[in-house]
Design an enzyme around this catalytic site. Sequence first.
Site, PDB file in Angstrom:
ATOM      1  N   SER A  26       0.859  -1.190   0.000  1.00  0.00           N
ATOM      2  CA  SER A  26       0.000   0.000   0.000  1.00  0.00           C
ATOM      3  C   SER A  26       0.898   1.245   0.000  1.00  0.00           C
ATOM      4  CB  SER A  26      -0.905  -0.014   1.230  1.00  0.00           C
ATOM      5  OG  SER A  26      -0.113  -0.086   2.388  1.00  0.00           O
ATOM      6  N   SER A  27       0.294   2.397  -0.010  1.00  0.00           N
ATOM      7  CA  SER A  27       1.004   3.690   0.024  1.00  0.00           C
ATOM      8  C   SER A  27       1.915   3.920  -1.175  1.00  0.00           C
ATOM      9  CB  SER A  27       1.848   3.843   1.304  1.00  0.00           C
ATOM     10  OG  SER A  27       1.077   3.610   2.423  1.00  0.00           O
ATOM     11  N   ASP A  84      -8.004  10.904  -0.564  1.00  0.00           N
ATOM     12  CA  ASP A  84      -7.631  10.902  -1.981  1.00  0.00           C
ATOM     13  C   ASP A  84      -8.571  11.779  -2.808  1.00  0.00           C
ATOM     14  OD1 ASP A  84      -5.254   9.554  -2.550  1.00  0.00           O
ATOM     15  OD2 ASP A  84      -6.182   7.607  -2.174  1.00  0.00           O
ATOM     16  N   ASP A 161      -5.404  -8.856  -1.336  1.00  0.00           N
ATOM     17  CA  ASP A 161      -6.112  -8.780  -0.053  1.00  0.00           C
ATOM     18  C   ASP A 161      -7.466  -9.452  -0.201  1.00  0.00           C
ATOM     19  OD1 ASP A 161      -4.090  -7.135   0.729  1.00  0.00           O
ATOM     20  OD2 ASP A 161      -5.260  -5.278   0.666  1.00  0.00           O
ATOM     21  N   GLU A 163     -10.198  -8.501   1.154  1.00  0.00           N
ATOM     22  CA  GLU A 163     -11.246  -7.479   0.984  1.00  0.00           C
ATOM     23  C   GLU A 163     -11.350  -6.966  -0.448  1.00  0.00           C
ATOM     24  OE1 GLU A 163      -8.723  -5.712   4.124  1.00  0.00           O
ATOM     25  OE2 GLU A 163      -8.878  -7.799   3.565  1.00  0.00           O
ATOM     26  N   LYS A 237      11.594  -6.826 -19.808  1.00  0.00           N
ATOM     27  CA  LYS A 237      11.397  -7.994 -18.946  1.00  0.00           C
ATOM     28  C   LYS A 237      10.022  -7.929 -18.265  1.00  0.00           C
ATOM     29  CE  LYS A 237      13.593 -10.305 -15.028  1.00  0.00           C
ATOM     30  NZ  LYS A 237      14.668 -10.204 -14.043  1.00  0.00           N
ATOM     31  N   CYS A 395     -12.161  26.321  11.825  1.00  0.00           N
ATOM     32  CA  CYS A 395     -13.166  25.550  12.558  1.00  0.00           C
ATOM     33  C   CYS A 395     -12.872  25.571  14.061  1.00  0.00           C
ATOM     34  CB  CYS A 395     -13.277  24.149  11.972  1.00  0.00           C
ATOM     35  SG  CYS A 395     -14.956  23.512  12.166  1.00  0.00           S
ATOM     36  N   GLY A 397     -10.197  25.992  15.390  1.00  0.00           N
ATOM     37  CA  GLY A 397      -9.237  27.096  15.515  1.00  0.00           C
ATOM     38  C   GLY A 397      -9.961  28.424  15.683  1.00  0.00           C
ATOM     39  N   GLU A 419     -18.792  21.818  23.959  1.00  0.00           N
ATOM     40  CA  GLU A 419     -18.171  20.538  23.593  1.00  0.00           C
ATOM     41  C   GLU A 419     -17.135  20.115  24.645  1.00  0.00           C
ATOM     42  OE1 GLU A 419     -15.925  20.697  19.924  1.00  0.00           O
ATOM     43  OE2 GLU A 419     -15.544  18.547  19.920  1.00  0.00           O
ATOM     44  N   HIS A 521     -14.252  25.171   6.312  1.00  0.00           N
ATOM     45  CA  HIS A 521     -12.946  24.589   5.959  1.00  0.00           C
ATOM     46  C   HIS A 521     -12.505  25.062   4.568  1.00  0.00           C
ATOM     47  CE1 HIS A 521     -12.528  21.578   9.203  1.00  0.00           C
ATOM     48  NE2 HIS A 521     -13.839  21.664   9.231  1.00  0.00           N
ATOM     49  N   GLU A 523      -9.691  24.945   3.307  1.00  0.00           N
ATOM     50  CA  GLU A 523      -8.650  24.076   2.733  1.00  0.00           C
ATOM     51  C   GLU A 523      -9.209  23.053   1.752  1.00  0.00           C
ATOM     52  OE1 GLU A 523      -9.780  23.981   5.817  1.00  0.00           O
ATOM     53  OE2 GLU A 523      -9.689  21.997   6.732  1.00  0.00           O
TER      54      GLU A 523
END
Length: 559
Positions: A26-27, A84, A161, A163, A237, A395, A397, A419, A521, A523
């Site tokens: 993975s990754s 992603d 895997d 899954e 190859k 948020c 922040g 909260e 948000h 971002e």
Amino acid sequence: MIRFTISDIRLPKMTKYIFVTGGVTSSLGKGIVASSIGVLLQSRGLKVTIQKFDPYINVDPGTLNPYEHGECYVTDDGAETDLDLGHYERFLNISTSQANNVTTGRVYQTVISKEREGAYLGKTVQVIPHITDEIKRCILQLGSSGDYDVIITELGGTVGDIESLPYVESVRQLKWELGSTNAIVVHLTLIPYLSTAKELKTKPTQHSVKELSRNGLTPDLLVCRTDRKLGRDMCSKLARFCNVDQNSVIEAIDAATIYDVPILLQEQQIEQIILAKLRLSSLQKSDISEWKAFLKKLKNPDTHIEIGLVGKYIELQDAYKSILESFIHAGARLRCRVSIRPIHSEDLDQENTTEKLAGLHGILVAPGFGNRGVEGKIAAIRYVRENKIPFFGICLGMQCAVIEFARNVMGLSTAHSREMEPETAYPIIDMMEEQKNITTKGGTMRLGAYDCDLVAGSKIQKAYGSTSIQERHRHRYELNNQFLEQIESAGLSATGTNPQSGLVEAVELEDHPWFVGVQFHPEFKSRVTKPHPLFVAFVKAAMNFKSNGSEVRKNQEQY
Ligand code: GLN
């Protein structure tokens, strides 16, 4: 009699499908490879979107700990999705939706509810065909809108895997049903270098391709992650043993930045190979000049600043992925290299802020949930407010900025968010009545895009250059409007408000070079070729702060 010629007959436009699978480990960066292919196809004038299928049982990543799964990315329609999707949106400058992220949990949930409704007419419900049919339905869903020429589908997990099996099987069936010129498989794999043997090794890749073939799928393209050049012999190859065309073995060498990847793939003509396999011809010439201009600026900065990122998940870079990328986009626009100093909020207190925040040109206090580290965030905000250091709160922040202001400027020393402190006498941040009612129905968060009106002439309005915007949300608590008058008369202005509900979406201090907190948000909406205006304004403020010679320590002497 009506006569038809061939050109009169309009064939329905066939959406083409590209599946991206991963092998060996993975990754490997499937999301970046999928996004880069998307950018290159877009550069040919094609309409492209990307979707991700995640093989875990959670219905969505909303409840996953950021340590487990990195950031939870939120779409306009309020879907809590895999990070992603952030890459897809940033690379392709598109907006995704719930349909772009499906998990095994969601697939099973749909199938099980259908079963409860009696939709399967008493049949035994099985992985094949019922789960695979639901996966196929989800894969084809975006394509059926007719809005896209190409749909890229990234399959999460690694081939082999347990899954992943139903997904590989669904892709096998779809490839057969759609035909090999309408659906192709790009397999991303790893070619490790063994330093003792001084050799690159193809065996793990051969095994992962064999695993795919065992399930009836052969890759059309092999994209090979490697830390050094593969060379022609290695490519032939790989082609021979993995049953792909020689020109379809693509090298994905480690890059200095993820934003180099589209260019590196284009140099190997990946898009021409894909277009030929999908029989997509006579398209416009590729134009990625905007992308290249971005890269040039990114790699040739004129100046440099350092921003402190105060958060509680800072050990894991992925937890603040979109914030980090937004700084890259904004920095490139301003030709400024933005270094990020991660600062653990739990390590901060009133006594050590001068030392811990020394040398910084601005501070961003990150979003988050729960009590841990909140007092450190509040201490950092007090410091930057009093020392007039550029501050950006997102948020939680922003909520911490309001709490800090209430405690230290308004004199409400025990002010807090409900909260963190349910019994607080001054719930300056609280859950709204409407929200409490929603809680009982299960949907506890304000999620997705909401309108926001900005006060003309405010810093935030000047940054956007507009008085009405839309931004994405993911939170339960709000600034408590019962305190609003008091807050504003003490000098913290509400400069962004939701026109429908009257909820405060942004606050700022007038008597400060740049002190802005936003409940939403930003971002999530920064793009490679369209940096977010608030990040641009914040970086600009930090650059000004630096050029005024007022880094944290010097400033300290003044106040
Ligand atoms: N925990 C806060 C809330 O729920 C802020 C959430 C966030 O920062 N995304 O309102």
